[in-house]
Write a protein that holds these residues in place. Structure first.
Motif, PDB file in Angstrom:
ATOM      1  N   ASP A  71      -3.395   3.640  -9.258  1.00 23.98           N
ATOM      2  CA  ASP A  71      -3.546   2.700  -8.159  1.00 23.98           C
ATOM      3  C   ASP A  71      -3.685   3.391  -6.811  1.00 23.98           C
ATOM      4  OD1 ASP A  71      -1.108   0.730  -9.875  1.00 23.98           O
ATOM      5  OD2 ASP A  71      -3.268   0.396  -9.842  1.00 23.98           O
ATOM      6  N   TYR A  72      -3.046   4.547  -6.676  1.00 16.17           N
ATOM      7  CA  TYR A  72      -3.064   5.245  -5.396  1.00 16.17           C
ATOM      8  C   TYR A  72      -3.222   6.745  -5.619  1.00 16.17           C
ATOM      9  CZ  TYR A  72      -1.079   0.812  -3.885  1.00 16.17           C
ATOM     10  OH  TYR A  72      -0.862  -0.515  -3.657  1.00 16.17           O
ATOM     11  N   GLN A  79       0.852  -1.191   0.000  1.00 17.88           N
ATOM     12  CA  GLN A  79       0.000   0.000   0.000  1.00 17.88           C
ATOM     13  C   GLN A  79       0.887   1.240   0.000  1.00 17.88           C
ATOM     14  OE1 GLN A  79      -3.297  -0.315   0.035  1.00 17.88           O
ATOM     15  NE2 GLN A  79      -4.033   1.766   0.379  1.00 17.88           N
ATOM     16  N   VAL A  80       0.826   1.995  -1.080  1.00 15.25           N
ATOM     17  CA  VAL A  80       1.620   3.216  -1.192  1.00 15.25           C
ATOM     18  C   VAL A  80       0.836   4.372  -0.584  1.00 15.25           C
ATOM     19  CG1 VAL A  80       2.639   4.864  -2.801  1.00 15.25           C
ATOM     20  CG2 VAL A  80       2.812   2.416  -3.252  1.00 15.25           C
ATOM     21  N   GLN A  81       1.510   5.159   0.208  1.00 14.23           N
ATOM     22  CA  GLN A  81       0.900   6.375   0.754  1.00 14.23           C
ATOM     23  C   GLN A  81       1.547   7.586   0.105  1.00 14.23           C
ATOM     24  OE1 GLN A  81       1.168   6.099   5.062  1.00 14.23           O
ATOM     25  NE2 GLN A  81      -0.745   4.953   5.148  1.00 14.23           N
ATOM     26  N   LEU A  82       0.718   8.525  -0.308  1.00 17.26           N
ATOM     27  CA  LEU A  82       1.184   9.723  -0.990  1.00 17.26           C
ATOM     28  C   LEU A  82       0.766  10.950  -0.196  1.00 17.26           C
ATOM     29  CD1 LEU A  82       0.060   8.721  -4.605  1.00 17.26           C
ATOM     30  CD2 LEU A  82       2.316   8.417  -3.590  1.00 17.26           C
ATOM     31  N   ALA A 141      -0.303   7.578  -8.281  1.00 13.93           N
ATOM     32  CA  ALA A 141       0.716   6.592  -8.626  1.00 13.93           C
ATOM     33  C   ALA A 141       0.080   5.390  -9.296  1.00 13.93           C
ATOM     34  CB  ALA A 141       1.465   6.143  -7.361  1.00 13.93           C
ATOM     35  N   ALA A 142       0.819   4.811 -10.233  1.00 11.21           N
ATOM     36  CA  ALA A 142       0.373   3.594 -10.900  1.00 11.21           C
ATOM     37  C   ALA A 142       1.565   2.662 -11.014  1.00 11.21           C
ATOM     38  CB  ALA A 142      -0.181   3.900 -12.284  1.00 11.21           C
ATOM     39  N   PHE A 143       1.375   1.415 -10.666  1.00 12.91           N
ATOM     40  CA  PHE A 143       2.478   0.456 -10.717  1.00 12.91           C
ATOM     41  C   PHE A 143       2.871   0.208 -12.165  1.00 12.91           C
ATOM     42  CE2 PHE A 143       5.242  -2.591  -8.923  1.00 12.91           C
ATOM     43  CZ  PHE A 143       5.314  -3.636  -9.823  1.00 12.91           C
ATOM     44  N   GLY A 144       4.177   0.281 -12.442  1.00 14.50           N
ATOM     45  CA  GLY A 144       4.664   0.064 -13.798  1.00 14.50           C
ATOM     46  C   GLY A 144       4.485   1.310 -14.654  1.00 14.50           C
ATOM     47  N   TYR A 145       4.444   1.054 -15.968  1.00 10.43           N
ATOM     48  CA  TYR A 145       4.276   2.174 -16.885  1.00 10.43           C
ATOM     49  C   TYR A 145       2.797   2.390 -17.170  1.00 10.43           C
ATOM     50  CZ  TYR A 145       4.945   5.351 -20.756  1.00 10.43           C
ATOM     51  OH  TYR A 145       4.913   6.468 -21.557  1.00 10.43           O
ATOM     52  N   SER A 146       2.328   3.583 -16.899  1.00 10.68           N
ATOM     53  CA  SER A 146       0.941   3.944 -17.174  1.00 10.68           C
ATOM     54  C   SER A 146       0.953   5.336 -17.784  1.00 10.68           C
ATOM     55  CB  SER A 146       0.100   3.932 -15.892  1.00 10.68           C
ATOM     56  OG  SER A 146      -1.230   4.349 -16.154  1.00 10.68           O
TER      57      SER A 146
END
Length: 122
Positions: A110-111, A1-4, A98-103
């Motif tokens: 995702d976050y 879980q990424v927090q921004l 944020a998005a995991f990988g290339y978006s």
């Protein structure tokens, strides 16, 4: 879980500059595409800018091209949005995402952060 967590918002006069920061935690920052969105009064949330995981690709909404830049410091898990030549229509809550990988252009996210208010006075 990424927090921004965003910071750097505030009140600025038209024509001025402001730099937003977004600090990420609890994730492998370098694996994520990062970006910024904004939501102005009475408007829908809109894309502002994106940066690829390595930082070699960026893209922006037409409304901010030439005025905003985006960068990241992978060692500090932070992404920045440098805003220049600000206009009253740039007034909005700015959200980090944020998005995991290339978006590309963060079409998949995702976050989200909680947002920071930017107000540009005329």
């Amino acid at each position: 879980q990424v927090q921004l967590v965003e910071s750097g918002g505030g009140l600025v006069q038209a024509g001025g500059s402001l730099k937003l920061s977004c600090a990420a935690s609890r994730g492998t920052f370098v694996a994520y595409s990062m970006g910024w969105f904004r939501q102005g009064p009475g408007k829908e949330r809109e894309f502002v800018g994106f940066i690829s995981p390595s930082g070699d690709r960026t893209d922006f909404a037409d409304s901010v091209k030439g005025r905003f830049t985006i960068s990241r410091d992978n060692a500090k898990n932070t992404v920045f949005l440098q805003m220049s030549s600000l206009k009253p229509e740039d007034t909005a809550v700015y959200y980090c995402a944020a998005a995991f990988g290339y978006s590309h252009r963060l079409r998949r996210t995702d976050y989200w952060g909680q947002g920071t208010q930017v107000t540009v006075s005329s």
